[in-house]
Design an enzyme around this catalytic site. Sequence first.
Site, PDB file in Angstrom:
ATOM      1  CG  HIS A 121     -11.119   1.204  -5.941  1.00  0.00           C
ATOM      2  ND1 HIS A 121     -11.202   1.770  -7.195  1.00  0.00           N
ATOM      3  CD2 HIS A 121     -12.049   1.842  -5.188  1.00  0.00           C
ATOM      4  CE1 HIS A 121     -12.128   2.707  -7.204  1.00  0.00           C
ATOM      5  NE2 HIS A 121     -12.661   2.772  -5.998  1.00  0.00           N
ATOM      6  CG  HIS A 160      -1.847  -1.722  -4.742  1.00  0.00           C
ATOM      7  ND1 HIS A 160      -2.828  -0.888  -5.234  1.00  0.00           N
ATOM      8  CD2 HIS A 160      -1.733  -1.423  -3.425  1.00  0.00           C
ATOM      9  CE1 HIS A 160      -3.279  -0.120  -4.256  1.00  0.00           C
ATOM     10  NE2 HIS A 160      -2.628  -0.429  -3.148  1.00  0.00           N
TER      11      HIS A 160
END
Length: 251
Positions: A92, A119
């Site tokens: 992820h 992110h």
Amino acid sequence: MNRTNILVMGAMLACSIGAAFAGEQAAHPHWSYQGKTDPANWAELDQANSACKLSKEQSPINIEERHARKAPLAALDFNYVGGTAEVINNGHTVQVNLPSGNALKAGDEVANLLQFHFHTPSEEKINGVNYPMVAHFVHKSADGKLSVVAVLFKQGRENKTLAPVFNALPAEGKPNQLTSFNPADVLPVDRAYFKFMGSLTTPPCSDGVRWQVLKSPVELSKKQIAAFRKLYKMNARPVQPLNGRLVEASE
């Protein structure tokens, strides 16, 4: 045992293994940032993810500076030290795991640094705008409470501190070891910040997380940003409703 019985037993064994595997998959459903398992569907993937839909203090958020209340917030005292680190790709994001001995102190509250991860684009928005990337430094106190510090990244010069990470971003399941790394060197000089209560930004979206978003961004080069985006083109949850929560800004 004749051939027919062997075939029957083999078929039964195959069904048993398949059922066990299906059960394991059901217990740990896959989630992602796109398609049928994207953030809009996280709550439906597993009952444990119900907070993703029902909680009223979800993260990330859009921080409107003009609406943030200035307050005498405690200074963030980063007691980080150099040492080893492990860089992993967990499917992820890319995450840097750190050994014990690193802590964040804010007033009387102390929490130990566990890891930080990336992110793209930044999950947090400032005045409605994303930054190219963000790093979330995840801390945990002795009583189990989580405190996350967000470090925003803008495009600019090469980040030499993070060069060992971005020059050899690991494939999933193949961690890299860093023999000398100090997480303090990732932080901006100016430690002014926004503070609010929120949640994890990934399933199970547990709330009760204290968030501190540093106001001053740090630079990453275009090449470093591109290297991460080769692995993860986008891994950011959309901003969530504020629902009347108070956002404070350090004076």
